[in-house]
Design a protein around this motif. Structure first.
Motif, short mmCIF file in Angstrom:
data_model
loop_
_atom_site.label_atom_id
_atom_site.label_comp_id
_atom_site.label_asym_id
_atom_site.label_seq_id
_atom_site.Cartn_x
_atom_site.Cartn_y
_atom_site.Cartn_z
N MET A 83 0.84 -1.19 0.00
CA MET A 83 0.00 0.00 0.00
C MET A 83 0.88 1.24 0.00
O MET A 83 1.63 1.47 0.96
N LEU A 86 -0.72 6.29 0.95
CA LEU A 86 -1.88 6.03 1.81
C LEU A 86 -2.61 7.32 2.15
O LEU A 86 -2.00 8.40 2.29
N ASP A 90 -8.11 5.30 3.90
CA ASP A 90 -7.68 3.90 3.85
C ASP A 90 -7.66 3.26 5.24
O ASP A 90 -7.42 2.06 5.36
N VAL A 122 -4.17 5.63 9.12
CA VAL A 122 -3.46 6.64 8.35
C VAL A 122 -3.81 8.00 8.93
O VAL A 122 -4.99 8.40 8.91
#
Length: 124
Positions: A83, A86, A90, A122
């Motif tokens: 990922m 970010l 998310d 995040v």
């Protein structure tokens, strides 16, 4: 039957990266197509990405295309979710899942086995 254990979650700033891993044990890993789902607080669990048994085909939801990459290593019985870039949206618990389907699946009901999940947060 297969057992799934996720790892790699954590707290990261917006724009950062994480790599999630899902280690499988039990029946032959390459017998399963695999998927990642996520669930934000107060929301339904949603599909993120999936990969075929061989790893030759993948599919991701639009909002993560170009940022997230699903991959697998059948020799290690592990599926990954890389990922990047970010965003706060998310944030959620990320779940690994396995399906006996021959092809990629995007619906929760198509998956037969689930891990316990790993938290991804995040921050802005």
């Amino acid at each position: 039957q297969v057992q799934l254990v996720e790892s790699g979650g954590g707290l990261v700033q917006a724009g950062g990266s994480l790599r999630l891993s899902c280690a499988a044990s039990g029946r032959t890993f390459s017998s399963y197509a695999m998927g990642w789902f996520r669930q934000a607080p107060g929301k339904e669990r949603e599909f993120v990405a999936a990969i075929s048994r061989s790893g030759g085909s993948t599919y991701s939801r639009d909002s993560v295309n170009g940022r997230f990459t699903i991959s697998r290593d059948n020799a290690k019985s592990t599926v990954y979710l890389q990922m990047n870039s970010l965003k706060p949206e998310d944030t959620g618990v990320y779940y690994c899942a396995a399906t006996n389907n021959r092809i990629i699946a995007t619906l929760r009901r198509d998956y037969d086995y689930w891990g316990q999940g790993t938290q991804v947060t995040v921050s802005t």
